[in-house]
Write an enzyme that holds these catalytic residues in place. Structure first.
Site, PDB file in Angstrom:
ATOM      1  N   ASP A 215      37.070  40.396  32.271  1.00 37.74           N
ATOM      2  CA  ASP A 215      35.995  40.518  33.264  1.00 37.74           C
ATOM      3  C   ASP A 215      35.210  41.797  33.003  1.00 37.74           C
ATOM      4  OD1 ASP A 215      37.139  42.803  35.203  1.00 37.74           O
ATOM      5  OD2 ASP A 215      38.788  41.501  34.587  1.00 37.74           O
ATOM      6  N   ASP A 217      34.890  44.188  35.443  1.00 36.64           N
ATOM      7  CA  ASP A 217      35.212  45.010  36.592  1.00 36.64           C
ATOM      8  C   ASP A 217      34.199  44.688  37.705  1.00 36.64           C
ATOM      9  OD1 ASP A 217      37.129  46.797  37.613  1.00 36.64           O
ATOM     10  OD2 ASP A 217      35.788  48.501  37.369  1.00 36.64           O
TER      11      ASP A 217
END
Length: 273
Positions: A215, A217
């Protein structure tokens, strides 16, 4: 050339029988308590390896409460000379994309509830004294290079170096924290690098960390959540497994005598009794 044994820390991706031929499991009792799970003993592409699920067999142990000291001690007890750790991480840079892998070479420690040394004088006679272990280099560059080069050969997008910020967890970062870590020039954030890598170095184990980017974050357009992280990790762990399937025989064919001996001297020179 002395024989080596490779420990692997990771998750369920290594249950693939095409990658790992299991010959059994072993429970190890350590002076620091019980490891996260029984160690799985077997072979990866014909090479003897020891596997451990960091968060337990069913991912029930939060990052803070992983018994890192017991886990690393157990690998040493089982004769391991190397550890390859896989870990999910969130990207802090635009050019580090979900699905990439990144070989960490240094870290920033933002944890505050974990014991990061064996040498606190409270548990065993083997760990008396104080160990001022240097953290540069923090991880084994030679081991990381083999895995990175193998990833490139297999057309897996990989980054040869990177700084990881290790946070306490289990919560994710606030937007202010995420932006701060970006401003430091860090490449990724995770919850398990510390004290795992520090403890491995104290015991003279050659350690590298393979970050699986899941991802961006929370600084990016999409806010991170646990289910998406786990889904992305499971999707990409097979990619990492394929890299390790090729890299591990290469590692086993190399001479590591000088590297092991050099690290032993670093540990010995770090002790104050």
């Amino acid at each position: 050339m002395s024989p080596i044994k490779i420990g692997i820390i990771g998750g369920s991706g290594f249950a693939n029988p095409d990658l790992f031929t299991e010959e059994g499991s072993k429970e190890v009792k350590t002076p620091f308590g019980n490891p996260s799970a029984p160690y799985r003993i077997g072979k990866v592409n014909g090479i003897e390896c020891v596997l451990l699920a960091r968060h337990g067999a069913n991912h029930t142990i939060p990052p803070t409460y992983v018994n890192y000291r017991a886990n690393i001690w157990g690998f040493k007890e089982l004769g391991c000379t190397h550890i390859i750790a896989t870990t999910a991480c969130g990207s802090l840079q635009e050019d580090v994309h979900p699905g990439d892998i990144i070989m960490f070479n240094t870290f920033i420690d933002r944890t505050n509830l974990r014991t990061s040394t064996f040498f606190d004088g409270t548990v065993t006679d083997k760990t008396k004294g104080v160990c001022h272990i240097p953290m540069e280099p923090a991880l084994c560059d030679k081991l990381a290079e083999v895995i990175y080069n193998t990833a490139c050969e297999r057309n897996v997008k990989a980054h040869p170096k990177g700084t990881v910020v290790c946070i306490e967890g289990p919560r994710f970062s606030s937007i202010a924290e995420s932006k701060l870590y970006r401003s430091w020039g860090a490449h990724a954030v995770n919850m398990t690098a510390v004290p795992e890598l520090c403890l491995a170095k104290e015991l003279g184990l050659l350690y590298c960390s393979v970050g699986v980017v899941t991802d961006y974050d929370c600084w990016h357009e999409v806010i991170v959540n646990a289910q998406d992280v786990l889904k992305c990790f499971k999707k990409n762990i097979e990619k990492v497994s394929s890299v390790l399937h090729t890299a591990i025989p290469k590692i086993a064919s190399m001479s590591w005598d000088d590297d092991i001996e050099s690290l032993k001297k670093v540990v010995a020179s770090s002790m104050v009794n």
